[in-house]
Every structure is written in structure tokens, then in C-alpha cells.
Design a protein around this motif. Structure first.
Motif, mmCIF file in Angstrom:
data_model
loop_
_atom_site.group_PDB
_atom_site.id
_atom_site.type_symbol
_atom_site.label_atom_id
_atom_site.label_comp_id
_atom_site.label_asym_id
_atom_site.label_seq_id
_atom_site.Cartn_x
_atom_site.Cartn_y
_atom_site.Cartn_z
ATOM 1 N N GLY A 1 0.809 -1.222 0.000
ATOM 2 C CA GLY A 1 0.000 0.000 0.000
ATOM 3 C C GLY A 1 0.836 1.263 0.000
ATOM 4 O O GLY A 1 2.027 1.264 0.330
ATOM 5 N N LYS B 1 -4.886 12.943 -3.760
ATOM 6 C CA LYS B 1 -5.358 12.690 -2.398
ATOM 7 C C LYS B 1 -6.831 13.055 -2.259
ATOM 8 O O LYS B 1 -7.611 12.348 -1.602
ATOM 9 C CB LYS B 1 -4.521 13.523 -1.419
ATOM 10 C CG LYS B 1 -4.616 13.083 0.024
ATOM 11 C CD LYS B 1 -3.791 11.848 0.256
ATOM 12 C CE LYS B 1 -3.762 11.473 1.735
ATOM 13 N NZ LYS B 1 -3.055 10.201 1.964
ATOM 14 N N VAL C 1 -8.880 11.148 -5.750
ATOM 15 C CA VAL C 1 -8.771 9.691 -5.898
ATOM 16 C C VAL C 1 -8.433 9.083 -4.537
ATOM 17 O O VAL C 1 -7.305 8.616 -4.304
ATOM 18 C CB VAL C 1 -7.698 9.308 -6.940
ATOM 19 C CG1 VAL C 1 -7.829 7.835 -7.310
ATOM 20 C CG2 VAL C 1 -7.794 10.181 -8.180
ATOM 21 N N PRO C 2 -9.376 9.075 -3.594
ATOM 22 C CA PRO C 2 -9.084 8.588 -2.239
ATOM 23 C C PRO C 2 -8.699 7.114 -2.195
ATOM 24 O O PRO C 2 -8.032 6.669 -1.262
ATOM 25 C CB PRO C 2 -10.394 8.846 -1.480
ATOM 26 C CG PRO C 2 -11.445 8.922 -2.537
ATOM 27 C CD PRO C 2 -10.772 9.522 -3.730
ATOM 28 N N ASP C 3 -9.116 6.330 -3.182
ATOM 29 C CA ASP C 3 -8.780 4.900 -3.215
ATOM 30 C C ASP C 3 -7.673 4.636 -4.235
ATOM 31 O O ASP C 3 -7.709 3.657 -4.967
ATOM 32 C CB ASP C 3 -10.012 4.063 -3.539
ATOM 33 C CG ASP C 3 -10.649 4.462 -4.873
ATOM 34 O OD1 ASP C 3 -10.339 5.563 -5.374
ATOM 35 O OD2 ASP C 3 -11.437 3.658 -5.408
ATOM 36 N N PHE C 4 -6.670 5.505 -4.253
ATOM 37 C CA PHE C 4 -5.596 5.394 -5.238
ATOM 38 C C PHE C 4 -4.855 4.064 -5.117
ATOM 39 O O PHE C 4 -4.296 3.561 -6.086
ATOM 40 C CB PHE C 4 -4.613 6.552 -5.084
ATOM 41 C CG PHE C 4 -3.557 6.606 -6.162
ATOM 42 C CD1 PHE C 4 -3.908 6.849 -7.484
ATOM 43 C CD2 PHE C 4 -2.215 6.402 -5.858
ATOM 44 C CE1 PHE C 4 -2.953 6.893 -8.487
ATOM 45 C CE2 PHE C 4 -1.252 6.450 -6.842
ATOM 46 C CZ PHE C 4 -1.615 6.695 -8.162
ATOM 47 N N ASP C 5 -4.853 3.484 -3.909
ATOM 48 C CA ASP C 5 -4.227 2.167 -3.722
ATOM 49 C C ASP C 5 -4.803 1.133 -4.676
ATOM 50 O O ASP C 5 -4.107 0.203 -5.090
ATOM 51 C CB ASP C 5 -4.425 1.682 -2.277
ATOM 52 C CG ASP C 5 -3.319 2.179 -1.363
ATOM 53 O OD1 ASP C 5 -2.612 3.125 -1.753
ATOM 54 O OD2 ASP C 5 -3.173 1.632 -0.261
ATOM 55 N N GLN C 6 -6.094 1.275 -5.008
ATOM 56 C CA GLN C 6 -6.775 0.316 -5.866
ATOM 57 C C GLN C 6 -6.918 0.824 -7.303
ATOM 58 O O GLN C 6 -7.620 0.212 -8.106
ATOM 59 C CB GLN C 6 -8.175 0.021 -5.303
ATOM 60 C CG GLN C 6 -8.179 -0.378 -3.832
ATOM 61 C CD GLN C 6 -7.302 -1.591 -3.558
ATOM 62 O OE1 GLN C 6 -7.272 -2.528 -4.350
ATOM 63 N NE2 GLN C 6 -6.600 -1.575 -2.431
ATOM 64 N N SER C 7 -6.230 1.897 -7.615
ATOM 65 C CA SER C 7 -6.325 2.480 -8.953
ATOM 66 C C SER C 7 -5.758 1.542 -10.009
ATOM 67 O O SER C 7 -4.797 0.807 -9.754
ATOM 68 C CB SER C 7 -5.558 3.806 -8.997
ATOM 69 O OG SER C 7 -5.387 4.259 -10.330
ATOM 70 N N GLN D 1 -2.181 2.508 11.329
ATOM 71 C CA GLN D 1 -2.761 1.284 10.784
ATOM 72 C C GLN D 1 -2.140 0.071 11.470
ATOM 73 O O GLN D 1 -0.931 0.019 11.668
ATOM 74 C CB GLN D 1 -2.497 1.193 9.276
ATOM 75 C CG GLN D 1 -3.267 2.207 8.459
ATOM 76 C CD GLN D 1 -2.932 2.105 6.984
ATOM 77 O OE1 GLN D 1 -2.035 1.381 6.589
ATOM 78 N NE2 GLN D 1 -3.665 2.849 6.166
#
Length: 287
Positions: free
Chosen positions: A53, A118, A121-127, A228
Motif C-alpha cells: 500500500g 489525495k 482519488v481517495p482509493d488510489f491504492d486500488q487504482s 494502521q
């Protein structure tokens, strides 16, 4: 990685081993023009660990930040002193003062682009941009551009020739590094070579320009990453940061020496090989 309230010793050791590997990968690839983001995505997935991540990889970058600041401490001191003097006198003609302006201006594009990602695209990890296929394609494209810059660049300019507009030009190239597979070092080195810089001087400028960008990226994600749950607790992150710092220092020193007498064709070839390999692997996994 599975969150654990009270990790067992073996789980802590395994997590430390994983972050040690991630730190080594980060250190080797952050400053070589081959994309740390791509390798920090591909290597753990290849090893069956999954994608660590954006937040975790940004924190591991703190080791690289410490290394590059320590390595270029004398250069940074001169730039800061020159900019302070220039500010008081209103004269920015000296190379160090112009370098300060170039670094400041060159940091703006990646800050704007990073903030946009940021927010938008808040879910950039899944982009899709972080997919293996995308990383492979981008690696090949950037490898070809680096080869073109190697072929066409005049290699006459040095750091003493720096201009403020160099910061904007290379800063725009640096912003592209938010796309996994581009490589911050690779994009800035490519832009500098196109602009006529000598190889070793281009790398040095790339490192200095990147200090604010990678520092801000690491600090922005620091709170989130440490908040986290990570298997093994905070210790594995500290191991990753430490190994990243050591290997980053060695990588910086090696690359500066290497580029004094060698071309970037080795990195071009590696990027093409890496990109083709990742695409083939992604196709096999998808089938």
C-alpha cells in the motif's frame, strides 16, 4: 498484513523480515532510475505478501529521505545559506541561490498533483494505474524515453549553469512519478538529459530536487501508516526505515560514481526487461 493486538515473537520476526526486504528494495530503487513504487508493488506481490500500500511505502521512504539529506548535507547547507543571503540582498544571481529557487519551483508541480490525487482519488491504492500491466507498460515507455534522452542529450551543462526554469521543467517531470512505474529519479534524469545536462550532474540535481518531494510524501503518510495495524507492531516499520536508509546511501554514492564514466543504457535495458517481464506475468496470472 493481518492486524494483531499482541503479536507473537515469530510473527514479529516474520514482519521484520518482510519490512527489511521492502527497505532494501526501496533503498535500491528510489534513487536508481528504475521506479521504487513499481518494485515495491511487484516484489512483495511476487513473494506472495500482497501490495503493502501507498502509506507503508511512503513511510519506508523516510529512510531514503534521511540518507539523501545526510549525503548532500554540505550542498544543502550552501543552498540554504545562499538563499538566505540572496533574500536579504535581493540578489539571486549566484548558482546556489538559483538552485534554491529551482528546487522550490520544481517542488510545486508534484505537490499540486499529489494533493489532487489525495482529494480526487481517495482509493488510489486500488487504482488501475497500480495494476501490474500498467506498471509494465509505463516502465517500458519511460525506458524508451530515457534511451532517447541518452541519445539526443548534449551533456554539456553542470550545476553551476542551473536556471530557475530548470526547476519547473524537471519538476513537471518529477510529478509524473506519482504514476507507478515512472520513477521519480528516472523521469527527472530523463528531463535533465534532454535539457543538455551531464549525466552525473543531472543525477545530482535530481537528488537535490527530490528532497522536498519525498520528505513531504513520507511525512503526509506517516501518521496514517503508524496508526494502521501492522503485523508485528511498529518495530517492522522501523526496520524497514533503517534498511532503506543504509541501502539508499550506498545507492546514491554508487550511481554518482557510475554516471561519471558510464551511460544510462544499462538502466534502459533493465526497464525494458522489467516491463516485459511484469506484463507477461500479469497476463499469465489473468489467464
Amino acid at each position: 498484513m493481518t492486524p494483531l493486538a499482541s503479536p507473537e515473537p515469530l510473527q514479529v520476526l516474520e514482519a521484520c523480515w518482510r519490512f527489511l526486504v521492502l527497505g532494501v528494495v526501496q533503498g535500491l530503487t528510489e534513487f536508481l532510475p528504475i521506479s521504487s513504487t513499481a518494485h515495491l508493488k511487484v516484489v512483495p506481490v511476487l513473494l506472495g505478501w500482497g501490495d503493502p500500500g501507498v502509506a507503508v511505502t511512503a513511510v519506508i521512504q523516510l529512510g531514503s529521505i534521511a540518507a539523501v539529506i545526510g549525503f548532500f548535507r554540505d550542498d544543502l547547507r550552501q543552498v540554504i545559506q545562499a538563499s538566505a543571503l540572496a533574500w536579504r540582498q535581493g540578489r539571486w544571481e549566484s548558482p546556489d541561490a538559483r538552485m534554491a529557487l529551482a528546487i522550490g519551483l520544481g517542488t510545486v508541480p508534484i505537490l499540486i498533483a499529489g494533493l489532487g490525487i489525495k482529494v480526487l482519488v481517495p482509493d488510489f491504492d486500488q487504482s488501475p494505474l497500480r495494476s501490474l500491466t500498467s506498471i509494465g507498460v509505463v516502465s517500458i515507455v519511460m525506458g524508451l524515453l530515457l534511451g532517447l534522452a541518452e541519445q539526443l542529450g548534449s551533456r554539456r551543462r553542470a550545476l553551476a549553469d542551473v536556471k530557475v526554469r530548470d526547476g519547473l521543467l524537471v519538476g513537471l517531470a518529477q510529478a509524473l512519478a506519482l504514476i507507478p512505474g515512472v520513477s521519480r529519479s528516472g523521469s527527472t534524469l530523463t528531463a535533465s538529459l534532454f535539457d543538455g545536462w551531464r549525466r552525473s550532474e543531472a543525477a545530482r540535481f535530481s537528488f537535490l530536487l527530490g528532497i522536498p518531494a519525498i520528505t513531504i510524501a513520507g511525512l503526509v503518510e506517516l501518521k496514517e501508516a503508524f496508526s494502521q495495524p501492522v503485523s508485528g507492531g511498529v518495530l517492522p516499520l522501523l526496520v524497514g526505515i533503517a534498511s532503506s536508509a543504509l541501502v539508499s546511501w550506498l545507492a546514491i554514492a554508487w550511481l554518482l560514481r557510475f554516471l561519471q564514466n558510464h551511460s544510462t543504457w544499462w538502466f534502459v535495458g533493465y526497464r525494458l526487461f522489467f516491463g516485459v517481464g511484469v506484463i507477461a506475468w500479469a497476463s499469465r496470472v489473468a489467464s
